[in-house]
Write a protein that holds these residues in place. Structure first.
Motif, PDB file in Angstrom:
ATOM      1  N   VAL A 141       0.887  -1.755  -0.516  1.00 39.66           N
ATOM      2  CA  VAL A 141       0.220  -0.092  -0.500  1.00 39.66           C
ATOM      3  C   VAL A 141       0.815   1.312  -0.528  1.00 39.66           C
ATOM      4  O   VAL A 141       1.634   1.128   0.622  1.00 39.66           O
ATOM      5  N   ARG A 142       0.875   2.258  -1.056  1.00 32.11           N
ATOM      6  CA  ARG A 142       1.723   3.324  -1.191  1.00 32.11           C
ATOM      7  C   ARG A 142       0.861   4.326  -1.073  1.00 32.11           C
ATOM      8  O   ARG A 142      -0.191   4.980  -1.525  1.00 32.11           O
ATOM      9  N   PRO A 143       1.548   4.969  -0.251  1.00 29.10           N
ATOM     10  CA  PRO A 143       1.095   7.035  -0.228  1.00 29.10           C
ATOM     11  C   PRO A 143      -0.513   7.804  -1.182  1.00 29.10           C
ATOM     12  O   PRO A 143      -1.534   7.785  -1.511  1.00 29.10           O
ATOM     13  N   ASP A 144       0.371   7.087  -2.579  1.00 25.00           N
ATOM     14  CA  ASP A 144       0.688   8.065  -3.740  1.00 25.00           C
ATOM     15  C   ASP A 144      -0.506   6.742  -4.313  1.00 25.00           C
ATOM     16  O   ASP A 144      -0.666   7.322  -5.634  1.00 25.00           O
ATOM     17  N   GLY A 145      -0.987   5.933  -4.013  1.00 23.01           N
ATOM     18  CA  GLY A 145      -1.465   4.846  -4.685  1.00 23.01           C
ATOM     19  C   GLY A 145      -2.607   3.988  -3.638  1.00 23.01           C
ATOM     20  O   GLY A 145      -2.806   3.764  -2.773  1.00 23.01           O
ATOM     21  N   ARG A 146      -2.633   2.984  -4.718  1.00 24.69           N
ATOM     22  CA  ARG A 146      -3.837   1.372  -3.604  1.00 24.69           C
ATOM     23  C   ARG A 146      -2.863   0.576  -3.733  1.00 24.69           C
ATOM     24  O   ARG A 146      -2.262   0.510  -4.382  1.00 24.69           O
ATOM     25  N   GLY A 147      -3.279   0.018  -2.777  1.00 24.89           N
ATOM     26  CA  GLY A 147      -2.872  -1.715  -2.479  1.00 24.89           C
ATOM     27  C   GLY A 147      -3.376  -2.584  -2.705  1.00 24.89           C
ATOM     28  O   GLY A 147      -4.951  -2.359  -2.540  1.00 24.89           O
ATOM     29  N   GLU A 148      -3.289  -3.682  -1.993  1.00 25.07           N
ATOM     30  CA  GLU A 148      -4.874  -4.511  -1.908  1.00 25.07           C
ATOM     31  C   GLU A 148      -4.357  -6.046   0.083  1.00 25.07           C
ATOM     32  O   GLU A 148      -2.772  -5.557   0.114  1.00 25.07           O
ATOM     33  N   VAL A 149      -5.303  -5.825   0.784  1.00 23.79           N
ATOM     34  CA  VAL A 149      -4.723  -6.534   2.334  1.00 23.79           C
ATOM     35  C   VAL A 149      -6.132  -7.553   2.075  1.00 23.79           C
ATOM     36  O   VAL A 149      -6.975  -7.256   1.204  1.00 23.79           O
ATOM     37  N   ARG A 150      -5.804  -8.833   2.659  1.00 21.23           N
ATOM     38  CA  ARG A 150      -6.157 -10.009   3.104  1.00 21.23           C
ATOM     39  C   ARG A 150      -6.471  -9.929   4.075  1.00 21.23           C
ATOM     40  O   ARG A 150      -6.593  -9.505   5.235  1.00 21.23           O
ATOM     41  N   ILE A 151      -8.051 -10.048   4.600  1.00 18.61           N
ATOM     42  CA  ILE A 151      -9.090  -9.808   5.092  1.00 18.61           C
ATOM     43  C   ILE A 151      -9.793 -11.251   5.328  1.00 18.61           C
ATOM     44  O   ILE A 151     -10.744 -11.186   5.241  1.00 18.61           O
ATOM     45  N   ASP A 152     -10.165 -11.933   6.509  1.00 17.06           N
ATOM     46  CA  ASP A 152     -10.450 -13.220   6.448  1.00 17.06           C
ATOM     47  C   ASP A 152     -10.858 -14.344   5.532  1.00 17.06           C
ATOM     48  O   ASP A 152     -11.788 -14.494   4.773  1.00 17.06           O
ATOM     49  N   GLY A 153      -9.961 -13.930   4.377  1.00 21.47           N
ATOM     50  CA  GLY A 153      -9.773 -14.877   2.752  1.00 21.47           C
ATOM     51  C   GLY A 153     -10.160 -14.039   1.858  1.00 21.47           C
ATOM     52  O   GLY A 153     -10.222 -14.602   0.648  1.00 21.47           O
ATOM     53  N   SER A 154     -10.787 -12.949   2.238  1.00 19.69           N
ATOM     54  CA  SER A 154     -10.622 -12.061   1.366  1.00 19.69           C
ATOM     55  C   SER A 154      -9.885 -10.964   0.554  1.00 19.69           C
ATOM     56  O   SER A 154      -9.474  -9.900   2.018  1.00 19.69           O
ATOM     57  N   PHE A 155      -9.895 -10.927   0.155  1.00 21.33           N
ATOM     58  CA  PHE A 155      -9.337  -9.549  -0.635  1.00 21.33           C
ATOM     59  C   PHE A 155      -9.580  -7.601  -1.012  1.00 21.33           C
ATOM     60  O   PHE A 155     -10.733  -7.769  -1.410  1.00 21.33           O
ATOM     61  N   TRP A 156      -9.140  -6.591  -0.711  1.00 20.45           N
ATOM     62  CA  TRP A 156      -9.755  -6.267  -0.940  1.00 20.45           C
ATOM     63  C   TRP A 156      -8.739  -4.488  -1.413  1.00 20.45           C
ATOM     64  O   TRP A 156      -7.545  -4.705  -0.532  1.00 20.45           O
ATOM     65  N   ARG A 157      -9.038  -3.669  -1.807  1.00 19.96           N
ATOM     66  CA  ARG A 157      -8.113  -2.229  -2.499  1.00 19.96           C
ATOM     67  C   ARG A 157      -8.367  -1.997  -0.926  1.00 19.96           C
ATOM     68  O   ARG A 157      -9.205  -1.671  -0.264  1.00 19.96           O
ATOM     69  N   ALA A 158      -6.461  -1.116  -1.394  1.00 14.87           N
ATOM     70  CA  ALA A 158      -7.178  -0.476   0.206  1.00 14.87           C
ATOM     71  C   ALA A 158      -5.767   0.620   0.480  1.00 14.87           C
ATOM     72  O   ALA A 158      -5.060   0.677  -1.104  1.00 14.87           O
ATOM     73  N   VAL A 159      -6.082   1.956   1.146  1.00 19.50           N
ATOM     74  CA  VAL A 159      -5.301   2.904   0.937  1.00 19.50           C
ATOM     75  C   VAL A 159      -4.846   3.311   2.006  1.00 19.50           C
ATOM     76  O   VAL A 159      -5.346   2.941   3.254  1.00 19.50           O
ATOM     77  N   ALA A 160      -4.123   3.848   2.719  1.00 17.32           N
ATOM     78  CA  ALA A 160      -2.823   4.181   3.816  1.00 17.32           C
ATOM     79  C   ALA A 160      -1.952   5.209   4.043  1.00 17.32           C
ATOM     80  O   ALA A 160      -1.952   5.930   3.010  1.00 17.32           O
ATOM     81  N   PRO A 161      -1.987   6.230   4.864  1.00 18.79           N
ATOM     82  CA  PRO A 161      -1.379   7.671   4.674  1.00 18.79           C
ATOM     83  C   PRO A 161       0.485   7.358   3.748  1.00 18.79           C
ATOM     84  O   PRO A 161       0.951   7.826   4.028  1.00 18.79           O
ATOM     85  N   VAL A 162       0.750   6.016   4.924  1.00 20.76           N
ATOM     86  CA  VAL A 162       2.211   5.621   4.924  1.00 20.76           C
ATOM     87  C   VAL A 162       2.488   4.589   3.582  1.00 20.76           C
ATOM     88  O   VAL A 162       0.999   3.668   4.146  1.00 20.76           O
ATOM     89  N   TYR A 163       3.603   4.759   3.458  1.00 19.10           N
ATOM     90  CA  TYR A 163       4.265   2.995   2.528  1.00 19.10           C
ATOM     91  C   TYR A 163       3.947   1.879   3.659  1.00 19.10           C
ATOM     92  O   TYR A 163       4.370   1.641   4.860  1.00 19.10           O
ATOM     93  N   ILE A 164       3.224   0.775   3.765  1.00 18.05           N
ATOM     94  CA  ILE A 164       2.941  -0.245   4.304  1.00 18.05           C
ATOM     95  C   ILE A 164       3.523  -1.347   3.409  1.00 18.05           C
ATOM     96  O   ILE A 164       2.715  -2.081   1.804  1.00 18.05           O
TER      97      ILE A 164
END
Length: 169
Positions: free
Chosen positions: A108-131
């Motif tokens: 997950v990048r501050p200037d774009g979207r990343g992806e997270v997995r929660i309970d077996g599902s994948f979600w697009r995600a944003v954050a103010p910092v690089y993760i």
């Protein structure tokens, strides 16, 4: 069995697989197979049928995929009426996953979207910092303009408090 019928059935098979596993790719090969079936009915030579199938499939993929992704891509708009979800028009609706934790599957990048997995599902995600990939995150809520994109924050390494992911029964 005639070649036009084979091409037609191949197109049906591609579309059936697309319905079962929506990748938004195989359907365009189904379109290419149907175009080729029509050309086979007109007497196009088998070698040229293969060329036409590839060309028509790739052309359909190139011209239509972006439009289809926009229509079928799962984007949700925020409610404009505060009564739709009981909040103000500036705030995102409460998200069922708020407070849950997940793991970053694409950075997950501050200037774009990343992806997270929660309970077996994948979600697009944003954050103010690089993760980075593999890091645990906590869901803060959804984006106000797109409730299918989650706002997340990195989970501190020593943070064991807070809600944990629910288990499906």
């Amino acid at each position: 069995m005639s070649l036009p019928l084979i091409w037609f059935l191949l197109g049906v098979a591609f579309l059936a697989v697309e319905l079962v596993n929506p990748t938004l790719v195989l359907g365009f090969f189904g379109i290419g197979a149907w175009v080729t079936a029509c050309a086979a009915l007109l007497g196009l030579a088998p070698a040229w049928q293969i060329v036409l199938f590839i060309a028509a499939s790739l052309l359909a993929l190139r011209l239509l995929r972006r439009r289809f992704r926009h229509v079928f891509g799962g984007r949700a708009e925020a409610a404009t009426d505060p009564h739709d979800y009981g909040g103000s028009s500036e705030a995102a609706p409460p998200h069922p996953l708020a407070g849950h934790t997940g793991r970053v599957s694409r950075p997950v990048r501050p200037d774009g979207r990343g992806e997270v997995r929660i309970d077996g599902s994948f979600w697009r995600a944003v954050a103010p910092v690089y993760i980075p990939e593999g890091r645990e995150v906590r869901v803060l809520g959804a984006m106000p303009e797109d409730s299918l994109v989650l706002r997340v924050e990195p989970l501190a390494q020593d943070d064991q408090s807070g809600p944990r992911p629910h288990k499906a029964h």
